[in-house]
Design a protein around this motif. Structure first.
Motif, PDB file in Angstrom:
ATOM      1  N   LYS A 171      43.259  27.814 -24.803  1.00 33.44           N
ATOM      2  CA  LYS A 171      42.172  26.861 -25.020  1.00 33.44           C
ATOM      3  C   LYS A 171      41.015  27.451 -25.817  1.00 33.44           C
ATOM      4  CE  LYS A 171      43.151  22.965 -22.939  1.00 33.44           C
ATOM      5  NZ  LYS A 171      43.146  21.726 -23.685  1.00 33.44           N
ATOM      6  N   GLY A 172      40.987  28.765 -25.974  1.00 34.77           N
ATOM      7  CA  GLY A 172      39.928  29.384 -26.757  1.00 34.77           C
ATOM      8  C   GLY A 172      38.662  29.656 -25.970  1.00 34.77           C
ATOM      9  N   ASN A 173      38.660  29.298 -24.688  1.00 36.18           N
ATOM     10  CA  ASN A 173      37.515  29.619 -23.837  1.00 36.18           C
ATOM     11  C   ASN A 173      37.604  31.081 -23.438  1.00 36.18           C
ATOM     12  OD1 ASN A 173      37.043  26.889 -23.976  1.00 36.18           O
ATOM     13  ND2 ASN A 173      37.787  26.453 -21.935  1.00 36.18           N
ATOM     14  N   THR A 174      36.702  31.505 -22.592  1.00 33.89           N
ATOM     15  CA  THR A 174      36.805  32.855 -22.046  1.00 33.89           C
ATOM     16  C   THR A 174      38.062  32.891 -21.195  1.00 33.89           C
ATOM     17  OG1 THR A 174      34.408  32.999 -21.967  1.00 33.89           O
ATOM     18  CG2 THR A 174      35.647  34.607 -20.656  1.00 33.89           C
ATOM     19  N   LEU A 231      47.962  28.784 -15.539  1.00 36.31           N
ATOM     20  CA  LEU A 231      46.550  28.489 -15.796  1.00 36.31           C
ATOM     21  C   LEU A 231      45.871  29.629 -16.558  1.00 36.31           C
ATOM     22  CD1 LEU A 231      45.407  26.738 -12.489  1.00 36.31           C
ATOM     23  CD2 LEU A 231      46.012  25.690 -14.688  1.00 36.31           C
ATOM     24  N   VAL A 232      46.284  30.853 -16.286  1.00 42.60           N
ATOM     25  CA  VAL A 232      45.755  32.000 -17.044  1.00 42.60           C
ATOM     26  C   VAL A 232      46.164  31.850 -18.509  1.00 42.60           C
ATOM     27  CG1 VAL A 232      45.821  34.513 -17.328  1.00 42.60           C
ATOM     28  CG2 VAL A 232      45.742  33.522 -15.030  1.00 42.60           C
ATOM     29  N   TRP A 233      47.423  31.518 -18.752  1.00 46.19           N
ATOM     30  CA  TRP A 233      47.906  31.335 -20.132  1.00 46.19           C
ATOM     31  C   TRP A 233      47.164  30.193 -20.822  1.00 46.19           C
ATOM     32  CZ3 TRP A 233      53.523  31.248 -17.987  1.00 46.19           C
ATOM     33  CH2 TRP A 233      53.938  32.548 -17.705  1.00 46.19           C
ATOM     34  N   GLN A 248      34.635  26.007 -17.020  1.00 49.48           N
ATOM     35  CA  GLN A 248      35.573  24.899 -17.056  1.00 49.48           C
ATOM     36  C   GLN A 248      36.965  25.384 -17.409  1.00 49.48           C
ATOM     37  OE1 GLN A 248      34.369  21.510 -19.335  1.00 49.48           O
ATOM     38  NE2 GLN A 248      36.007  20.258 -18.500  1.00 49.48           N
ATOM     39  N   LEU A 249      37.944  24.816 -16.736  1.00 50.67           N
ATOM     40  CA  LEU A 249      39.356  25.038 -17.032  1.00 50.67           C
ATOM     41  C   LEU A 249      40.054  23.709 -16.797  1.00 50.67           C
ATOM     42  CD1 LEU A 249      41.696  26.908 -17.785  1.00 50.67           C
ATOM     43  CD2 LEU A 249      41.936  27.436 -15.358  1.00 50.67           C
ATOM     44  N   LEU A 250      40.500  23.108 -17.891  1.00 52.04           N
ATOM     45  CA  LEU A 250      41.107  21.781 -17.855  1.00 52.04           C
ATOM     46  C   LEU A 250      40.166  20.791 -17.178  1.00 52.04           C
ATOM     47  CD1 LEU A 250      44.799  22.829 -17.083  1.00 52.04           C
ATOM     48  CD2 LEU A 250      43.820  22.201 -19.289  1.00 52.04           C
ATOM     49  N   ASN A 251      40.580  20.189 -16.044  1.00 50.35           N
ATOM     50  CA  ASN A 251      39.767  19.141 -15.424  1.00 50.35           C
ATOM     51  C   ASN A 251      38.900  19.646 -14.271  1.00 50.35           C
ATOM     52  OD1 ASN A 251      41.789  19.711 -13.600  1.00 50.35           O
ATOM     53  ND2 ASN A 251      42.343  17.583 -13.206  1.00 50.35           N
ATOM     54  N   THR A 252      38.703  20.958 -14.172  1.00 47.62           N
ATOM     55  CA  THR A 252      37.953  21.500 -13.046  1.00 47.62           C
ATOM     56  C   THR A 252      37.147  22.721 -13.473  1.00 47.62           C
ATOM     57  OG1 THR A 252      38.123  22.100 -10.714  1.00 47.62           O
ATOM     58  CG2 THR A 252      39.821  22.991 -12.190  1.00 47.62           C
ATOM     59  N   TYR A 253      36.562  23.397 -12.514  1.00 46.14           N
ATOM     60  CA  TYR A 253      35.778  24.599 -12.765  1.00 46.14           C
ATOM     61  C   TYR A 253      36.293  25.716 -11.866  1.00 46.14           C
ATOM     62  CZ  TYR A 253      32.729  21.478 -15.270  1.00 46.14           C
ATOM     63  OH  TYR A 253      32.253  20.565 -16.174  1.00 46.14           O
ATOM     64  N   VAL A 254      36.358  26.917 -12.415  1.00 50.57           N
ATOM     65  CA  VAL A 254      36.896  28.069 -11.681  1.00 50.57           C
ATOM     66  C   VAL A 254      35.977  29.272 -11.848  1.00 50.57           C
ATOM     67  CG1 VAL A 254      39.291  27.291 -11.945  1.00 50.57           C
ATOM     68  CG2 VAL A 254      38.315  28.844 -13.638  1.00 50.57           C
ATOM     69  N   ASN A 255      36.104  30.191 -10.904  1.00 49.59           N
ATOM     70  CA  ASN A 255      35.402  31.465 -11.016  1.00 49.59           C
ATOM     71  C   ASN A 255      36.325  32.430 -11.746  1.00 49.59           C
ATOM     72  OD1 ASN A 255      34.442  30.213  -8.228  1.00 49.59           O
ATOM     73  ND2 ASN A 255      32.796  31.421  -9.102  1.00 49.59           N
ATOM     74  N   ASN A 256      35.804  33.052 -12.776  1.00 51.44           N
ATOM     75  CA  ASN A 256      36.593  33.996 -13.570  1.00 51.44           C
ATOM     76  C   ASN A 256      36.338  35.398 -13.014  1.00 51.44           C
ATOM     77  OD1 ASN A 256      38.037  35.342 -15.495  1.00 51.44           O
ATOM     78  ND2 ASN A 256      36.919  34.506 -17.243  1.00 51.44           N
ATOM     79  N   VAL A 257      37.058  35.723 -11.944  1.00 54.41           N
ATOM     80  CA  VAL A 257      36.818  36.961 -11.220  1.00 54.41           C
ATOM     81  C   VAL A 257      38.113  37.759 -11.063  1.00 54.41           C
ATOM     82  CG1 VAL A 257      34.808  36.171  -9.913  1.00 54.41           C
ATOM     83  CG2 VAL A 257      37.096  35.712  -9.029  1.00 54.41           C
ATOM     84  N   THR A 258      37.936  39.043 -10.823  1.00 60.45           N
ATOM     85  CA  THR A 258      39.071  39.907 -10.518  1.00 60.45           C
ATOM     86  C   THR A 258      39.270  39.926  -9.001  1.00 60.45           C
ATOM     87  OG1 THR A 258      37.698  41.871 -10.261  1.00 60.45           O
ATOM     88  CG2 THR A 258      38.528  41.396 -12.503  1.00 60.45           C
ATOM     89  N   MET A 259      40.367  40.518  -8.565  1.00 63.84           N
ATOM     90  CA  MET A 259      40.620  40.642  -7.131  1.00 63.84           C
ATOM     91  C   MET A 259      39.499  41.426  -6.452  1.00 63.84           C
ATOM     92  SD  MET A 259      42.685  39.928  -4.585  1.00 63.84           S
ATOM     93  CE  MET A 259      44.341  39.611  -5.182  1.00 63.84           C
TER      94      MET A 259
END
Length: 186
Positions: free
Chosen positions: A74-77, A67-69, A3-14
């Motif tokens: 937010k204290g999440n990953t 969004l990265v900042w 989760q990131l704010l109001n959505t979900y994202v993949n926490n991936v590198t390029m």
């Protein structure tokens, strides 16, 4: 996804993103990728359909340093890397050209898609151009034009479809039509 704010994202590198897209193509699995930034997150507040499309994407990438900042505050990953479409596409085309993959470029005005295809062919000679098409303004409200686009893409069977209509038009068009055209990854 996380989760990131109001959505979900993949926490991936390029590197992980390119590998994931290559795997989707190799598995011949119709997939789609979206990239979100603060503007898209704000649009989702008033457009639950756009949020659904983003949440259901095979990959939802963070395309914006703010969004990265925020992820760090937010204290999440924390998000490991910002992956904008403008950074991803050249690296992805470079990698896919080594595998002699194909791309269909869809969008832009006039001959923009054709000019982009010429540049792709010049810089990534192993990349096959499956096709290009720049639909007229307002195409998304014209069932015959949508059918024409789906047919153009389907008859070329591209490994990668780059839809360039701007957000949220491109995300909605892909979501509503992905089963009607034959591209592996959009």
């Amino acid at each position: 996804k996380q989760q990131l704010l109001n959505t979900y994202v993949n926490n991936v590198t390029m590197k992980e993103t390119i590998s994931a897209i290559e795997n989707m193509i190799s598995e011949n699995r119709k997939s789609y990728v979206v990239a979100i930034n603060v503007d898209v997150v704000m649009k989702m507040e008033k457009d639950p359909y756009l949020k659904k499309i983003s949440d259901e994407a095979d990959l939802t990438l963070v395309d914006g340093q703010p969004l990265v900042w925020i992820s760090k505050m937010k204290g999440n990953t924390p998000i490991r890397e910002k992956i904008s479409g403008s950074d991803l596409v050249p690296e992805l085309l470079d990698e896919l050209s080594r595998e002699n993959r194909s791309v269909f470029i869809l969008g832009g005005l006039g001959d923009t898609a054709k000019k982009a295809a010429k540049k792709v062919k010049k810089h990534y000679p192993g990349m096959s151009i499956a096709g290009t098409y720049a639909p007229p303004l307002g195409f998304e409200k014209d069932a015959k034009e949508i059918e024409k686009i789906n047919h153009l893409v389907a008859k070329t069977h591209p490994d990668l479809l780059l839809a360039c209509f701007g957000c949220p038009k491109q995300e909605k068009w892909i979501y509503e039509n992905i089963k009607k055209y034959d591209a592996k990854v959009s």
